[in-house]
Design an enzyme around this catalytic site. Structure first.
Site, PDB file in Angstrom:
ATOM      1  N   ASP A  82     -23.672 -52.762   4.848  1.00 54.56           N
ATOM      2  CA  ASP A  82     -22.827 -51.231   4.089  1.00 54.56           C
ATOM      3  C   ASP A  82     -21.436 -52.063   3.797  1.00 54.56           C
ATOM      4  OD1 ASP A  82     -21.818 -49.247   2.765  1.00 54.56           O
ATOM      5  OD2 ASP A  82     -22.645 -47.959   4.648  1.00 54.56           O
ATOM      6  N   HIS A  83     -20.203 -52.281   3.020  1.00 58.52           N
ATOM      7  CA  HIS A  83     -18.925 -52.231   3.264  1.00 58.52           C
ATOM      8  C   HIS A  83     -18.642 -53.512   4.435  1.00 58.52           C
ATOM      9  CE1 HIS A  83     -16.709 -48.807   1.210  1.00 58.52           C
ATOM     10  NE2 HIS A  83     -18.069 -48.523   1.905  1.00 58.52           N
ATOM     11  N   ASP A 104     -17.160 -55.637   0.318  1.00 60.74           N
ATOM     12  CA  ASP A 104     -15.957 -55.504   0.079  1.00 60.74           C
ATOM     13  C   ASP A 104     -14.501 -55.296   0.360  1.00 60.74           C
ATOM     14  OD1 ASP A 104     -14.245 -52.925  -0.081  1.00 60.74           O
ATOM     15  OD2 ASP A 104     -15.146 -51.814   1.357  1.00 60.74           O
ATOM     16  N   GLU A 134     -17.558 -53.670  -5.053  1.00 59.13           N
ATOM     17  CA  GLU A 134     -16.502 -52.461  -5.123  1.00 59.13           C
ATOM     18  C   GLU A 134     -15.393 -53.134  -6.382  1.00 59.13           C
ATOM     19  OE1 GLU A 134     -13.873 -49.263  -3.010  1.00 59.13           O
ATOM     20  OE2 GLU A 134     -16.179 -50.040  -1.995  1.00 59.13           O
ATOM     21  N   HIS A 181     -14.882 -40.977   0.757  1.00 54.86           N
ATOM     22  CA  HIS A 181     -15.668 -40.514   1.818  1.00 54.86           C
ATOM     23  C   HIS A 181     -15.419 -40.287   2.910  1.00 54.86           C
ATOM     24  CE1 HIS A 181     -15.487 -45.583   1.081  1.00 54.86           C
ATOM     25  NE2 HIS A 181     -17.083 -45.290   1.411  1.00 54.86           N
ATOM     26  N   HIS A 209     -19.661 -44.307  -3.455  1.00 61.53           N
ATOM     27  CA  HIS A 209     -19.846 -43.696  -2.287  1.00 61.53           C
ATOM     28  C   HIS A 209     -19.326 -42.706  -1.721  1.00 61.53           C
ATOM     29  CE1 HIS A 209     -20.151 -47.733  -0.807  1.00 61.53           C
ATOM     30  NE2 HIS A 209     -20.839 -48.055  -2.148  1.00 61.53           N
ATOM     31  N   GLY A 211     -20.707 -39.693  -0.700  1.00 59.67           N
ATOM     32  CA  GLY A 211     -21.926 -38.984  -0.806  1.00 59.67           C
ATOM     33  C   GLY A 211     -21.544 -37.296  -1.030  1.00 59.67           C
ATOM     34  N   ASN A 231     -24.173 -43.124  -1.644  1.00 59.88           N
ATOM     35  CA  ASN A 231     -24.228 -43.404  -0.134  1.00 59.88           C
ATOM     36  C   ASN A 231     -23.884 -42.022  -0.076  1.00 59.88           C
ATOM     37  OD1 ASN A 231     -23.911 -45.971  -0.982  1.00 59.88           O
ATOM     38  ND2 ASN A 231     -22.448 -46.577   0.502  1.00 59.88           N
ATOM     39  N   THR A 234     -21.980 -38.702   6.080  1.00 58.27           N
ATOM     40  CA  THR A 234     -21.358 -37.720   6.879  1.00 58.27           C
ATOM     41  C   THR A 234     -22.018 -36.772   6.668  1.00 58.27           C
ATOM     42  OG1 THR A 234     -19.014 -39.593   6.022  1.00 58.27           O
ATOM     43  CG2 THR A 234     -19.374 -36.271   6.894  1.00 58.27           C
TER      44      THR A 234
END
Length: 286
Positions: A82-83, A104, A134, A181, A209, A211, A231, A234
């Site tokens: 991820d990223h 990314d 992205e 995010h 992203h 979510g 994604n 959090t």
């Protein structure tokens, strides 16, 4: 079951009208929680490990745990970087057996984003590894800031999306349409007209992203308009913290109090992930 590529997972998601949830893991408690949720929902999913989290984990050991857990279940699962912000992180993920990477380049100029992403795609596709990129810039801070908000000046341009996909050869595209995010400042307002236009021009699966905080109704609408990967982290982190707070408040002097705390963390993460799998439409697809 052997890990699958993101391209394989997204093809099934596209054909059947759902989104794969991409859930970040930090340790084996997160990992076991994801599989608990997946078995309960019979849902395929994506295990994500973010480059910004490398400092918190022993990556080689965590990937070994992922492979061990995957072999114990018959659930289709992707292991995804991820990223990934640096070529070094992408190379490390490939060497360890990740089946998908996100490069990314959203902070780069458009031309440099295209150039570097194209190089990553060339390398990864030669090894059967899928690539997400992205275009535009998702709001908030992937590096740990709690609150995030979207900047409309950095939303994905539908016309540019078509050129980017053609120039890079990526498997899926993360879009900026009002998502962010972390926790949202206020209520998130997704630009669904823009999303529909991007789907029309890009012609590949799209990724959302940020979510956590989006309503169930908006998730479902986004999926209907071409989002096939979502994604979500959090919300998991907040569930874990809530479980810890509850256990500490109720704690006693038993020798196994800490073990019970860890089990509560797993339980609450599994519950929130299972709920999202239903919302994303992936439940019952394994």
């Amino acid at each position: 079951m052997a890990l699958i590529s993101l391209a394989q997972g997204l093809a099934h998601a596209q054909q059947n009208g759902y989104a794969l949830g991409a859930f970040n893991v930090l340790d084996t408690h997160f990992l076991r929680a994801l599989y608990q949720a997946a078995e309960r929902q019979r849902s395929p999913f994506i295990i994500s490990i973010a480059e910004v989290h490398f400092k918190y984990v022993n990556l080689e050991h965590l990937v070994a745990a992922v492979r061990t857990e995957a072999a114990l279940h018959d659930i289709p699962v992707v292991l995804h970087l991820d990223h990934g912000l640096h070529f070094e992180a992408v190379m490390q993920a490939i060497r360890l057996g990740f089946t998908s990477v996100m490069f990314d380049g959203s902070t780069l100029s458009y031309e440099e984003n295209v150039r570097q992403t194209r190089e990553v795609v060339k390398m990864c596709h030669a090894l059967g590894v899928s690539v997400e990129a992205e275009l535009g810039a998702v709001g908030g801070d992937e590096g740990g800031a709690l609150f995030g908000e979207a900047d409309s000046d950095k939303f994905t341009d539908p016309a540019q999306a078509a050129d980017f996909v053609h120039a890079t050869g990526i498997d899926c595209l993360a879009v900026a349409i009002g998502n962010a995010h972390g926790k949202y400042k206020g209520e998130p307002k997704l630009d669904f007209d823009r999303l529909a236009a991007i789907r029309s021009t890009a012609g590949i699966p799209l990724v959302l992203h940020g979510g956590s905080g989006i309503s169930d109704a908006d998730f479902r609408r986004a999926v209907s308009l071409g989002i096939n990967k979502i994604n979500f982290y959090t919300g998991m982190s907040q569930a874990a913290l809530g479980a810890i707070e509850a256990q500490i408040t109720q704690r006693d002097a038993r020798y196994d109090a800490f073990a019970e705390l860890l089990m509560a963390v797993e339980r609450d993460i599994a519950n929130v992930v299972a709920q999202q799998m239903q919302v994303f439409g992936s439940a019952g697809r394994a």
